[in-house]
Design an enzyme around this catalytic site. Structure first.
Site, PDB file in Angstrom:
ATOM      1  N   GLU A  37       0.842  -1.185   0.000  1.00  0.00           N
ATOM      2  CA  GLU A  37       0.000   0.000   0.000  1.00  0.00           C
ATOM      3  C   GLU A  37       0.883   1.242   0.000  1.00  0.00           C
ATOM      4  OE1 GLU A  37      -3.148   0.312   2.874  1.00  0.00           O
ATOM      5  OE2 GLU A  37      -4.012  -1.611   2.298  1.00  0.00           O
ATOM      6  N   HIS A  99      -4.700   6.798   0.339  1.00  0.00           N
ATOM      7  CA  HIS A  99      -3.886   5.589   0.331  1.00  0.00           C
ATOM      8  C   HIS A  99      -4.498   4.587  -0.637  1.00  0.00           C
ATOM      9  CE1 HIS A  99      -6.884   4.265   3.331  1.00  0.00           C
ATOM     10  NE2 HIS A  99      -6.514   3.027   3.055  1.00  0.00           N
ATOM     11  N   HIS A 101      -5.559   0.554  -1.892  1.00  0.00           N
ATOM     12  CA  HIS A 101      -6.005  -0.783  -1.473  1.00  0.00           C
ATOM     13  C   HIS A 101      -5.839  -1.712  -2.665  1.00  0.00           C
ATOM     14  CE1 HIS A 101      -8.971  -0.199   2.166  1.00  0.00           C
ATOM     15  NE2 HIS A 101      -7.763   0.252   2.432  1.00  0.00           N
TER      16      HIS A 101
END
Length: 156
Positions: A37, A99, A101
């Site tokens: 990630e 962020h 995923h």
């Protein structure tokens, strides 16, 4: 680019635009294969009815990146935010977090939701936090308020 630049609340009360530079950061960090990630902070300008996100910081060597975890440490990201705040006379500011995923259509985890709530609650300006998850085929975009209320944005 696969990620949409313009977003809004369903009632059109808040409009959001990701600059081409920000969308480029998202594209370069899409989590495919065994990549960990990635993430960072979102910086930009606040307008009467909207937000223009012009900068997305990228992971520093101090951040923790695992396959299913990104832990952003403040040091490098904070320096970028402070530098832009000063150089723009306070018009470019911290807007939120992003962020990745490893999902085609990303959904926030319980950890994500709790972290966003904490960050929103701690905001000095009391504005909601823009929270973005970059998936392989789409984005999850929401505003998170300090009281835990969430508002999902949709492509405009």
């Amino acid at each position: 680019m696969r990620h949409v630049s313009d977003w809004s609340l369903p009632d059109g009360s808040v409009l959001l635009n990701f600059s081409d530079n920000v969308r480029g950061v998202f594209e370069r960090n899409v989590q495919s294969g065994d990549l960990p990630e990635s993430g960072g902070v979102l910086l930009g300008t606040v307008h009467e009815r909207g937000l223009l996100v012009t900068v997305a910081t990228t992971p520093t060597r101090l951040d923790r990146q695992l396959r299913y975890l990104f832990e952003r440490l403040p040091f490098g990201h904070r320096a970028v935010a402070k530098r832009l705040w000063r150089s723009t006379g306070g018009t470019t500011r911290y807007i939120g977090e992003w962020h990745t995923h490893p999902q085609d259509i990303p959904t926030p985890s319980a950890i994500d939701l709790e972290e966003w709530r904490k960050l929103a609650k701690a905001r000095a300006d009391k504005r909601p936090l823009l929270a973005v998850i970059v998936g392989r085929h789409s984005l999850h975009v929401e505003l998170t308020h300090g009281n835990g209320r969430r508002q999902l944005l949709r492509p405009y």
